[in-house]
Design a protein around this motif. Sequence first.
Motif, PDB file in Angstrom:
ATOM      1  N   LYS A  99      -3.948  26.398 146.956  1.00  0.00           N
ATOM      2  CA  LYS A  99      -4.852  25.555 147.735  1.00  0.00           C
ATOM      3  C   LYS A  99      -6.255  26.142 147.561  1.00  0.00           C
ATOM      4  O   LYS A  99      -6.597  27.148 148.181  1.00  0.00           O
ATOM      5  CB  LYS A  99      -4.422  25.534 149.196  1.00  0.00           C
ATOM      6  CG  LYS A  99      -2.987  25.031 149.397  1.00  0.00           C
ATOM      7  CD  LYS A  99      -2.568  25.113 150.843  1.00  0.00           C
ATOM      8  CE  LYS A  99      -1.052  24.877 150.976  1.00  0.00           C
ATOM      9  NZ  LYS A  99      -0.639  23.549 150.526  1.00  0.00           N
ATOM     10  N   VAL A 100      -7.040  25.532 146.691  1.00  0.00           N
ATOM     11  CA  VAL A 100      -8.342  26.071 146.319  1.00  0.00           C
ATOM     12  C   VAL A 100      -9.435  25.546 147.247  1.00  0.00           C
ATOM     13  O   VAL A 100      -9.489  24.354 147.550  1.00  0.00           O
ATOM     14  CB  VAL A 100      -8.682  25.719 144.860  1.00  0.00           C
ATOM     15  CG1 VAL A 100     -10.113  26.128 144.522  1.00  0.00           C
ATOM     16  CG2 VAL A 100      -7.697  26.399 143.918  1.00  0.00           C
ATOM     17  N   VAL A 101     -10.293  26.449 147.667  1.00  0.00           N
ATOM     18  CA  VAL A 101     -11.474  26.113 148.455  1.00  0.00           C
ATOM     19  C   VAL A 101     -12.688  26.566 147.656  1.00  0.00           C
ATOM     20  O   VAL A 101     -12.766  27.725 147.240  1.00  0.00           O
ATOM     21  CB  VAL A 101     -11.448  26.820 149.824  1.00  0.00           C
ATOM     22  CG1 VAL A 101     -12.736  26.534 150.593  1.00  0.00           C
ATOM     23  CG2 VAL A 101     -10.232  26.380 150.625  1.00  0.00           C
ATOM     24  N   ILE A 102     -13.639  25.665 147.416  1.00  0.00           N
ATOM     25  CA  ILE A 102     -14.846  25.996 146.653  1.00  0.00           C
ATOM     26  C   ILE A 102     -16.016  26.172 147.609  1.00  0.00           C
ATOM     27  O   ILE A 102     -16.272  25.304 148.456  1.00  0.00           O
ATOM     28  CB  ILE A 102     -15.185  24.895 145.631  1.00  0.00           C
ATOM     29  CG1 ILE A 102     -14.048  24.744 144.616  1.00  0.00           C
ATOM     30  CG2 ILE A 102     -16.499  25.211 144.920  1.00  0.00           C
ATOM     31  CD1 ILE A 102     -14.252  23.576 143.655  1.00  0.00           C
ATOM     32  N   ILE A 103     -16.725  27.280 147.483  1.00  0.00           N
ATOM     33  CA  ILE A 103     -17.985  27.494 148.198  1.00  0.00           C
ATOM     34  C   ILE A 103     -19.089  27.470 147.157  1.00  0.00           C
ATOM     35  O   ILE A 103     -19.126  28.295 146.247  1.00  0.00           O
ATOM     36  CB  ILE A 103     -17.973  28.820 148.976  1.00  0.00           C
ATOM     37  CG1 ILE A 103     -16.958  28.745 150.121  1.00  0.00           C
ATOM     38  CG2 ILE A 103     -19.362  29.153 149.504  1.00  0.00           C
ATOM     39  CD1 ILE A 103     -16.871  30.010 150.954  1.00  0.00           C
ATOM     40  N   GLU A 104     -19.987  26.503 147.293  1.00  0.00           N
ATOM     41  CA  GLU A 104     -20.964  26.261 146.238  1.00  0.00           C
ATOM     42  C   GLU A 104     -22.152  25.475 146.808  1.00  0.00           C
ATOM     43  O   GLU A 104     -22.085  24.937 147.918  1.00  0.00           O
ATOM     44  CB  GLU A 104     -20.284  25.485 145.089  1.00  0.00           C
ATOM     45  CG  GLU A 104     -21.147  25.096 143.921  1.00  0.00           C
ATOM     46  CD  GLU A 104     -21.796  26.275 143.221  1.00  0.00           C
ATOM     47  OE1 GLU A 104     -22.784  26.794 143.774  1.00  0.00           O
ATOM     48  OE2 GLU A 104     -21.349  26.646 142.119  1.00  0.00           O
ATOM     49  N   HIS A 105     -23.227  25.411 146.035  1.00  0.00           N
ATOM     50  CA  HIS A 105     -24.405  24.638 146.422  1.00  0.00           C
ATOM     51  C   HIS A 105     -24.029  23.157 146.550  1.00  0.00           C
ATOM     52  O   HIS A 105     -23.171  22.664 145.809  1.00  0.00           O
ATOM     53  CB  HIS A 105     -25.508  24.812 145.368  1.00  0.00           C
ATOM     54  CG  HIS A 105     -26.852  24.356 145.830  1.00  0.00           C
ATOM     55  ND1 HIS A 105     -27.572  25.036 146.768  1.00  0.00           N
ATOM     56  CD2 HIS A 105     -27.600  23.264 145.488  1.00  0.00           C
ATOM     57  CE1 HIS A 105     -28.724  24.409 146.982  1.00  0.00           C
ATOM     58  NE2 HIS A 105     -28.755  23.336 146.223  1.00  0.00           N
ATOM     59  N   PRO A 106     -24.642  22.431 147.479  1.00  0.00           N
ATOM     60  CA  PRO A 106     -24.250  21.032 147.723  1.00  0.00           C
ATOM     61  C   PRO A 106     -24.320  20.121 146.510  1.00  0.00           C
ATOM     62  O   PRO A 106     -23.604  19.108 146.463  1.00  0.00           O
ATOM     63  CB  PRO A 106     -25.238  20.574 148.803  1.00  0.00           C
ATOM     64  CG  PRO A 106     -25.634  21.835 149.506  1.00  0.00           C
ATOM     65  CD  PRO A 106     -25.656  22.899 148.440  1.00  0.00           C
ATOM     66  N   ASP A 107     -25.147  20.442 145.511  1.00  0.00           N
ATOM     67  CA  ASP A 107     -25.303  19.517 144.371  1.00  0.00           C
ATOM     68  C   ASP A 107     -24.271  19.746 143.274  1.00  0.00           C
ATOM     69  O   ASP A 107     -24.351  19.151 142.195  1.00  0.00           O
ATOM     70  CB  ASP A 107     -26.713  19.628 143.775  1.00  0.00           C
ATOM     71  CG  ASP A 107     -26.970  20.954 143.041  1.00  0.00           C
ATOM     72  OD1 ASP A 107     -26.065  21.824 143.018  1.00  0.00           O
ATOM     73  OD2 ASP A 107     -28.076  21.122 142.500  1.00  0.00           O
ATOM     74  N   SER A 164     -18.721  29.891 143.821  1.00  0.00           N
ATOM     75  CA  SER A 164     -19.457  29.285 142.711  1.00  0.00           C
ATOM     76  C   SER A 164     -18.498  28.605 141.729  1.00  0.00           C
ATOM     77  O   SER A 164     -17.504  29.211 141.304  1.00  0.00           O
ATOM     78  CB  SER A 164     -20.326  30.291 141.949  1.00  0.00           C
ATOM     79  OG  SER A 164     -21.262  30.909 142.819  1.00  0.00           O
ATOM     80  N   ALA A 165     -18.810  27.376 141.390  1.00  0.00           N
ATOM     81  CA  ALA A 165     -17.982  26.616 140.453  1.00  0.00           C
ATOM     82  C   ALA A 165     -18.462  26.771 139.024  1.00  0.00           C
ATOM     83  O   ALA A 165     -17.695  26.597 138.084  1.00  0.00           O
ATOM     84  CB  ALA A 165     -17.972  25.136 140.839  1.00  0.00           C
ATOM     85  N   PHE A 187     -14.283  21.524 149.723  1.00  0.00           N
ATOM     86  CA  PHE A 187     -15.578  21.920 149.167  1.00  0.00           C
ATOM     87  C   PHE A 187     -16.466  22.254 150.352  1.00  0.00           C
ATOM     88  O   PHE A 187     -16.756  21.392 151.188  1.00  0.00           O
ATOM     89  CB  PHE A 187     -16.203  20.804 148.337  1.00  0.00           C
ATOM     90  CG  PHE A 187     -17.555  21.160 147.755  1.00  0.00           C
ATOM     91  CD1 PHE A 187     -17.649  21.704 146.486  1.00  0.00           C
ATOM     92  CD2 PHE A 187     -18.720  20.979 148.491  1.00  0.00           C
ATOM     93  CE1 PHE A 187     -18.888  22.051 145.946  1.00  0.00           C
ATOM     94  CE2 PHE A 187     -19.964  21.319 147.969  1.00  0.00           C
ATOM     95  CZ  PHE A 187     -20.040  21.857 146.689  1.00  0.00           C
ATOM     96  N   LEU A 188     -16.886  23.519 150.453  1.00  0.00           N
ATOM     97  CA  LEU A 188     -17.707  23.968 151.568  1.00  0.00           C
ATOM     98  C   LEU A 188     -19.105  24.301 151.055  1.00  0.00           C
ATOM     99  O   LEU A 188     -19.285  25.276 150.323  1.00  0.00           O
ATOM    100  CB  LEU A 188     -17.075  25.201 152.227  1.00  0.00           C
ATOM    101  CG  LEU A 188     -15.647  24.994 152.760  1.00  0.00           C
ATOM    102  CD1 LEU A 188     -15.105  26.301 153.323  1.00  0.00           C
ATOM    103  CD2 LEU A 188     -15.612  23.896 153.811  1.00  0.00           C
ATOM    104  N   PRO A 189     -20.110  23.478 151.388  1.00  0.00           N
ATOM    105  CA  PRO A 189     -21.457  23.685 150.829  1.00  0.00           C
ATOM    106  C   PRO A 189     -22.195  24.852 151.477  1.00  0.00           C
ATOM    107  O   PRO A 189     -22.128  25.062 152.688  1.00  0.00           O
ATOM    108  CB  PRO A 189     -22.154  22.357 151.139  1.00  0.00           C
ATOM    109  CG  PRO A 189     -21.470  21.839 152.358  1.00  0.00           C
ATOM    110  CD  PRO A 189     -20.033  22.281 152.241  1.00  0.00           C
TER     111      PRO A 189
END
Length: 649
Positions: free
Chosen positions: A237-245, A218-219, A260-262
Amino acid sequence: QVHSRETLVPLAPSHATHRCQQDTMGGASSKACGGCFSGLKTSGRAVPDMSPYSQQKQVANMQEAMALQRISAGTFLPSPPRSSRTVSVDWASPVPPDNTAGNVVPLDCDFELTIREVDAAQGSLATQLDTDQPGRATAASFSRHRSRFEMEQIVASPGSLPRPMSVDEREAAIRSILPTATYQMLAKVPPQLLTSADAASQSLRRNLAKGATVVFISAGLPGKRFTFERAAALGMKVVIIEHPDSWSRSLVEEGIVAKFLPVDMSQSSEAVFEQALAHIKSLGEDGQTGAVDGIATFVELSVPLVARLCERLGLPGHRPAAVDSARNKHATRAALKAAGLPTPKNYLIKTTTEVAEAGERVGFPAVLKPASGAASLGVKKVLNAAELVETYEEIVAELKTLVVTSGALVKGDPTSNAGVDASNIIDLSVIMEQYLDGPEVDVDVVMSGGEYQYAAVADNGPTMEPYFNETWAVCPSLLPKDHQRQLKELAIASVKALGFTSGVFHVECKMTSTGPQLIEVNARMGGGQVFECNLRSWGVDLVEETLFAALGIPSRPVVPKQPLSAVAYCYVNAPVSGKAHDLSKLEAVLKRPGVVWAKPLVKAGAEVVGPEKGLPTWLCDLFVTRPTAKEALDFLHALEAEDLVPVSI
């Protein structure tokens, strides 16, 4: 050897289990064993050198420790924005008595602090999951996607997330994975180099974090952009898992985050967990990042999810049971009572037949609040038995009509389809609790290795009753030194009583006429102005310490002996109901010396609610700094008195 935040389980070839010395939730061990992972499948990834010699050989000094290289880090190189922002090196911190560090705390890197607000009318699911957003919302104020995950975590946490693992299940999970690249580096560093509270050791800790692959679940709001910039500045090395919008997708193009992984966050918590887990397991396969080193979040609703992901993957992280207890008011009180800590009289009212008995046991004045959680609705002070019965009935009726919208519980509008109907799953239990008089404080705590390494007290102004709306805050505290000590000790003891050993916590307490009392423990960095408050007053970067904890790196904030400056801040409450107009005063006041920001929280022409009609609307956000706490607070009150956002009746 593989680690979790609270246990370090070395696995010999015979699968016999023994304990190693450790400092943190998954930090460095003074000894290391090898041969634990022979024969494990690695899905084609690079296999680390797990020979006994490689695991037992430690570096001899700081110079060798700083020269350690990370294996399989991936090709992505973060590009943090450069800034002229300066951070003082002369601030002090309330650290443990045995911390005798020096006075210089270089940050080693610049980063841009960007404070932005989101317009709730945009209706982004990714931002509405962040309960730190200022302002108030009603169900009809905007349309939005329906989020099962959001609803479960607010009204019935942990919802459909997996139950906490047993000890045997945790050890079985640990046996199925390889140690992280960060852990392999930590295992080669003598503990004394990692756990000193000095600038050299802090530089080493940052160096060990450099290149790590960290997943952010979550961002949150755009105002949390600085957390990603800080991680990038540390070379992560940051990877974000979050809703596509989510607004955070653009951070990939900017070079701040690697991926960014939706994940559709409108699904159930169970579905979100499974999809996030699959994403995390795939990291490192394309060579852009390494395999996951740690998982973190700065969003309250995602804390239970992160705890379970860490547990499943054997990564440093809070135990899910501790997180669940912290997020349930009644469970928190029970944990404190079991630990012999002060707790206010309280009674969990499940049915109308228990109301009278609750009144007899708790007495008056008292506060009624929903047991289910993160909501201001339904929290009200009662003065006698008649008010108790009336208010209880009102709260239960209100709970039955609630919807989840913008990350908060609000009373539904029967003419609108906005929000998620919470009545089918919400716990209708109500806690009656002894009213706590006296001043309220926030205590920001950094734990590592089972002990606190930092605990700063900030005063909160009196809340606006009967709704307990926040007013102002000042740091360092103006309370007597002995009161600060008692509050700090209770906050630390409460964190321990809930089962936490490492991480960053935002703890709320009161200094009552009968002594200190806990309000709640938040198992994450506080939102709003908390990061800036600690950085400016005490020189402690809570984002950095959160990321260290997520990687299993020991926390030892290094700070000087006296604070450089004091800060004061507030959300200005609407004095009366009416219409807000003329925001030009905020632009003018921003130019004054000592004003860090003056941000509007409403638009010109917006209808606002005053205390005579209900929970007051926040008009603006003010943050100021002065040499002393009293000067900062006086300056803040003077600005408030200028009526910066006029309201016409």
